[in-house]
Design a protein around this motif. Structure first.
Motif, PDB file in Angstrom:
ATOM      1  N   CYS A  49      29.548  16.770 -26.001  1.00 33.47           N
ATOM      2  CA  CYS A  49      29.104  15.609 -25.237  1.00 33.47           C
ATOM      3  C   CYS A  49      29.124  14.381 -26.141  1.00 33.47           C
ATOM      4  N   GLU A  50      29.636  13.279 -25.628  1.00 32.79           N
ATOM      5  CA  GLU A  50      29.724  12.078 -26.460  1.00 32.79           C
ATOM      6  C   GLU A  50      28.362  11.409 -26.640  1.00 32.79           C
ATOM      7  N   TYR A  51      27.399  11.715 -25.778  1.00 29.39           N
ATOM      8  CA  TYR A  51      26.078  11.095 -25.871  1.00 29.39           C
ATOM      9  C   TYR A  51      25.087  11.938 -26.665  1.00 29.39           C
ATOM     10  N   ASP A  52      25.315  13.231 -26.757  1.00 26.27           N
ATOM     11  CA  ASP A  52      24.439  14.118 -27.515  1.00 26.27           C
ATOM     12  C   ASP A  52      25.312  15.173 -28.183  1.00 26.27           C
ATOM     13  N   CYS A  53      25.377  15.143 -29.497  1.00 28.20           N
ATOM     14  CA  CYS A  53      26.296  16.022 -30.223  1.00 28.20           C
ATOM     15  C   CYS A  53      25.866  17.484 -30.195  1.00 28.20           C
ATOM     16  N   CYS A  54      24.733  17.795 -29.603  1.00 23.68           N
ATOM     17  CA  CYS A  54      24.268  19.180 -29.526  1.00 23.68           C
ATOM     18  C   CYS A  54      24.420  19.758 -28.122  1.00 23.68           C
ATOM     19  N   VAL A  55      25.195  19.095 -27.290  1.00 27.26           N
ATOM     20  CA  VAL A  55      25.471  19.590 -25.943  1.00 27.26           C
ATOM     21  C   VAL A  55      26.975  19.815 -25.829  1.00 27.26           C
ATOM     22  N   TYR A  56      27.337  21.026 -25.441  1.00 27.26           N
ATOM     23  CA  TYR A  56      28.745  21.393 -25.253  1.00 27.26           C
ATOM     24  C   TYR A  56      28.950  21.770 -23.798  1.00 27.26           C
ATOM     25  N   VAL A  57      30.106  21.410 -23.274  1.00 23.76           N
ATOM     26  CA  VAL A  57      30.391  21.687 -21.869  1.00 23.76           C
ATOM     27  C   VAL A  57      31.840  22.151 -21.726  1.00 23.76           C
ATOM     28  N   LYS A  58      32.039  23.027 -20.753  1.00 24.38           N
ATOM     29  CA  LYS A  58      33.395  23.496 -20.463  1.00 24.38           C
ATOM     30  C   LYS A  58      33.558  23.536 -18.954  1.00 24.38           C
ATOM     31  N   ASN A  59      34.669  22.984 -18.482  1.00 29.26           N
ATOM     32  CA  ASN A  59      35.015  23.022 -17.070  1.00 29.26           C
ATOM     33  C   ASN A  59      35.733  24.346 -16.825  1.00 29.26           C
ATOM     34  N   LEU A  60      35.175  25.181 -15.969  1.00 30.95           N
ATOM     35  CA  LEU A  60      35.740  26.503 -15.718  1.00 30.95           C
ATOM     36  C   LEU A  60      36.796  26.453 -14.624  1.00 30.95           C
ATOM     37  N   ASP A  61      37.565  27.523 -14.512  1.00 32.25           N
ATOM     38  CA  ASP A  61      38.683  27.584 -13.559  1.00 32.25           C
ATOM     39  C   ASP A  61      38.244  27.382 -12.118  1.00 32.25           C
ATOM     40  N   ASP A  62      37.041  27.816 -11.754  1.00 27.17           N
ATOM     41  CA  ASP A  62      36.577  27.696 -10.369  1.00 27.17           C
ATOM     42  C   ASP A  62      35.989  26.316 -10.065  1.00 27.17           C
ATOM     43  N   GLY A  63      36.064  25.382 -11.021  1.00 24.20           N
ATOM     44  CA  GLY A  63      35.549  24.028 -10.805  1.00 24.20           C
ATOM     45  C   GLY A  63      34.101  23.864 -11.253  1.00 24.20           C
TER      46      GLY A  63
END
Length: 184
Positions: A49-63
């Motif tokens: 995350c560009e606003y918090d370096c300790c948050v990670y996100v992944k967009n999964l195949d199902d949306g």
């Protein structure tokens, strides 16, 4: 710095050792661990995350999305489907020594309550609020819907102006914070 006991090189006592790996307890060890963790998360397809370096996100195949929130060495995982969380746990455990604490009940002082049947989640900071009340001697205060009467208006004119007023208000920490809150 001196050479550690048992590792002294006779004839080269004036030299020091070069640390090739970060050791637990050193100031840089957390940074090194985070660099390794960050590299791995990006390698397996997560965005930081560009606003918090300790948050990670992944967009999964199902949306849908899967989120990983990192606090020092604790993680909170959130996803629409449990199998996505289980898959991520499996990937992480291949790379890092982990202990699975199952469903989170508390994180960063917030209590987490779930009603899986109705798919609802509540966060509570009751413990924190009680500590603040205790700190300011208000633990026996009676609750009201608003701390001031509805007709009472706060303005900048009510702020302390003289040095004496400012000094007097400094003795009441919650009042000073109230004024700061109003002025912002």
């Amino acid at each position: 710095m001196q050479q550690p006991e048992g590792f002294i090189q006779f004839g080269d006592e004036h030299l020091v050792c070069r640390l090739k790996k970060s050791l637990y307890g050193l100031k840089q060890s957390l940074r090194q661990w985070y660099k390794r963790f960050n590299f791995y998360m990006i390698q397996i397809g997560y965005r930081r995350c560009e606003y918090d370096c300790c948050v990670y996100v992944k967009n999964l195949d199902d949306g849908s999305f899967i989120f990983l929130l990192l606090y020092v060495d604790d993680m909170l995982l959130a996803a629409k489907y449990m199998h996505d969380v289980i898959d991520l746990k499996a990937l992480l455990s291949l790379e890092f020594d982990m202990k699975d604490l199952e469903a989170a009940k508390k994180i960063l002082g917030m209590k987490i309550h779930r009603d899986r049947g109705s798919r609802k989640l509540w966060l509570s900071q009751q413990g924190y609020v009680e500590k603040v009340f205790d700190r300011f001697g208000m633990s026996k205060a009676k609750p009201v819907s608003t701390p001031l009467a509805n007709h009472f208006k706060l303005s900048i004119e009510q702020c302390p102006k003289t040095d004496k007023e400012i000094e007097e208000m400094a003795k009441v920490p919650y009042t000073m914070r109230w004024y700061v809150l109003v002025l912002i």
